[in-house]
Design an enzyme around this catalytic site. Structure first.
Site, PDB file in Angstrom:
ATOM      1  N   LYS A 137       0.027   4.441  -0.247  1.00 42.53           N
ATOM      2  CA  LYS A 137      -0.672   5.559   0.382  1.00 42.53           C
ATOM      3  C   LYS A 137      -0.359   7.079  -0.583  1.00 42.53           C
ATOM      4  O   LYS A 137      -0.462   6.464  -1.703  1.00 42.53           O
ATOM      5  CB  LYS A 137      -0.095   5.841   1.707  1.00 42.53           C
ATOM      6  N   GLU A 189      -6.704   4.762   7.988  1.00 35.58           N
ATOM      7  CA  GLU A 189      -6.489   6.101   7.520  1.00 35.58           C
ATOM      8  C   GLU A 189      -7.772   6.827   6.978  1.00 35.58           C
ATOM      9  O   GLU A 189      -8.069   7.895   7.263  1.00 35.58           O
ATOM     10  CB  GLU A 189      -5.341   6.334   6.787  1.00 35.58           C
ATOM     11  N   ASN A 233       0.973  -1.289   0.073  1.00 38.42           N
ATOM     12  CA  ASN A 233      -0.047   0.036  -0.125  1.00 38.42           C
ATOM     13  C   ASN A 233       0.846   1.108   0.158  1.00 38.42           C
ATOM     14  O   ASN A 233       1.463   1.384   1.090  1.00 38.42           O
ATOM     15  CB  ASN A 233      -0.775  -0.019   1.509  1.00 38.42           C
ATOM     16  N   GLU A 268      -5.466  -5.017  10.581  1.00 42.36           N
ATOM     17  CA  GLU A 268      -4.527  -4.072  10.619  1.00 42.36           C
ATOM     18  C   GLU A 268      -4.517  -3.234  12.054  1.00 42.36           C
ATOM     19  O   GLU A 268      -5.471  -2.302  12.033  1.00 42.36           O
ATOM     20  CB  GLU A 268      -4.443  -3.128   9.388  1.00 42.36           C
ATOM     21  N   GLY A 279       2.415   1.876  10.953  1.00 46.89           N
ATOM     22  CA  GLY A 279       3.548   3.062  10.630  1.00 46.89           C
ATOM     23  C   GLY A 279       4.280   3.216  12.000  1.00 46.89           C
ATOM     24  O   GLY A 279       4.858   4.415  12.161  1.00 46.89           O
ATOM     25  N   HIS A 317      -9.487   1.138   5.224  1.00 43.85           N
ATOM     26  CA  HIS A 317      -8.127   1.394   5.738  1.00 43.85           C
ATOM     27  C   HIS A 317      -8.396   2.367   7.021  1.00 43.85           C
ATOM     28  O   HIS A 317      -9.124   3.192   6.876  1.00 43.85           O
ATOM     29  CB  HIS A 317      -7.221   1.928   4.630  1.00 43.85           C
ATOM     30  N   SER A 339       3.523  -2.423  10.402  1.00 45.28           N
ATOM     31  CA  SER A 339       4.962  -2.377  10.584  1.00 45.28           C
ATOM     32  C   SER A 339       5.496  -3.767  10.407  1.00 45.28           C
ATOM     33  O   SER A 339       6.392  -4.086  10.932  1.00 45.28           O
ATOM     34  CB  SER A 339       4.987  -2.095  12.287  1.00 45.28           C
TER      35      SER A 339
HETATM   36  C1  PEP Z   1      -0.849   0.213   5.996  1.00 45.38           C
HETATM   37  O1  PEP Z   1      -0.912   1.418   6.011  1.00 45.38           O
HETATM   38  O2  PEP Z   1      -1.633  -0.802   5.478  1.00 45.38           O
HETATM   39  C2  PEP Z   1       0.223  -0.448   6.733  1.00 45.38           C
HETATM   40  C3  PEP Z   1       0.369  -1.499   7.037  1.00 45.38           C
HETATM   41  O3  PEP Z   1       1.427   0.516   7.062  1.00 45.38           O
HETATM   42  P1  PEP Z   1       2.723   0.058   7.525  1.00 45.38           P
HETATM   43  O4  PEP Z   1       3.257  -1.176   7.005  1.00 45.38           O
HETATM   44  O5  PEP Z   1       3.715   1.159   7.330  1.00 45.38           O
HETATM   45  O6  PEP Z   1       2.623   0.058   9.156  1.00 45.38           O
END
Ligand code: PEP
Length: 256
Positions: A12, A99, A10, A169, A175, A97, A215
């Site tokens: 973003k 976000e 992803n 998630e 992040g 998601h 992460s």
């Molecule tokens: C995400 O935004 O879907 C995600 C898993 O981000 P990260 O791997 O940076 O934690």
């Protein structure tokens, strides 16, 4: 037998058209032999980079959009429909998601409408669910995730397990560098699995891929995908780095 692994990057709000094309071209040359045949590899660039990413990418790597609107057409300034994504050749789309839930007030009802619109148009939704740190502290994380998932899947029917992907998630892991332990993730994936089996029956529900996201990096991916119900990963930050993304695919392909 575990279903085939699935890895999605992803991006973003990163990588414009030119940078996306360069990455996809490099990915074409760098994927370990047979990896994309054995694992579903998916990249989710920003909307405007989708056409550029489609051309030079490896044929066996699919594209995902990061969002979609639920109506097919009409007076909805700024929105992009599932039929428009299908016309471009997009196969998957991330919905719900955290976000989008946080910054764009996306509700469970909207996630459901988007999921239905995608399936209606032959695009496979990657439905994201996950609790916040407050939920985990309060011990309500399982009911929060179960509620998000059943709301997203309300009135949804699928004919086969590959039509849908779920990504667990935890918001506190995205992040932050605070990855869930394999046990924490597997505990939630088992709950998600039972919910999928209830929604779609055991034959289909036991084979829908459930990804872990939050992460993920080259050091922790191995332990995560060793768990029975972790069928791959949705990767944010690390997917922007070609070498690390390839390394993750390689590590997973060695699990086959
Ligand atoms: C995400 O935004 O879907 C995600 C898993 O981000 P990260 O791997 O940076 O934690």
């Amino acid at each position: 037998m575990k279903p085939r692994y699935f890895v999605a990057g992803n991006w973003k709000l990163n990588k414009g058209a030119a940078e996306s094309a360069t990455f996809m071209k490099a990915l074409s040359g760098a994927l370990p032999a047979g990896a994309a045949r054995d694992i579903d590899v998916v990249i989710a660039p920003p909307f405007t980079s989708l056409p550029a990413a489609l051309g030079p990418g490896p044929k066996d790597v699919s594209l995902a959009a990061q969002d979609v609107f639920w109506e097919d057409r009409g007076a909805f300034t700024g929105e992009v429909s599932a039929s428009m994504l299908r016309e471009l050749g997009v196969r998957y789309c991330i919905v719900g998601h955290s976000e989008r839930r946080l910054y764009f007030q996306e509700t469970d009802r909207m996630v459901n409408l988007k999921t239905c619109a995608l399936l209606r148009n032959g695009i496979r939704p990657i439905v994201c669910v996950g609790e916040r740190s407050d939920d985990r502290r309060a011990g309500t994380m399982q009911s929060v995730v179960k509620f998000q998932l059943s709301s997203a899947l309300f009135d949804v029917s699928i004919k086969g397990p590959d039509e849908l992907v779920i990504a667990y998630e935890p918001v506190w892991a995205i992040g932050t560098g605070n990855v869930a332990t394999p046990r924490q993730a597997e505990d939630m994936h088992e709950i998600i699995r039972r919910t999928l089996e209830k929604c779609f029956g055991v034959d289909i529900g036991s084979r829908v891929r459930i990804l872990y996201g939050g992460s993920v990096n080259t050091d922790n991916i191995g332990g995560l995908v060793d768990m029975d119900n972790i069928n791959g990963a949705l990767i944010g930050g690390v997917s922007l780095d070609l070498d690390k993304f390839i390394r993750i695919i390689t590590l997973i392909s060695q699990k086959e």
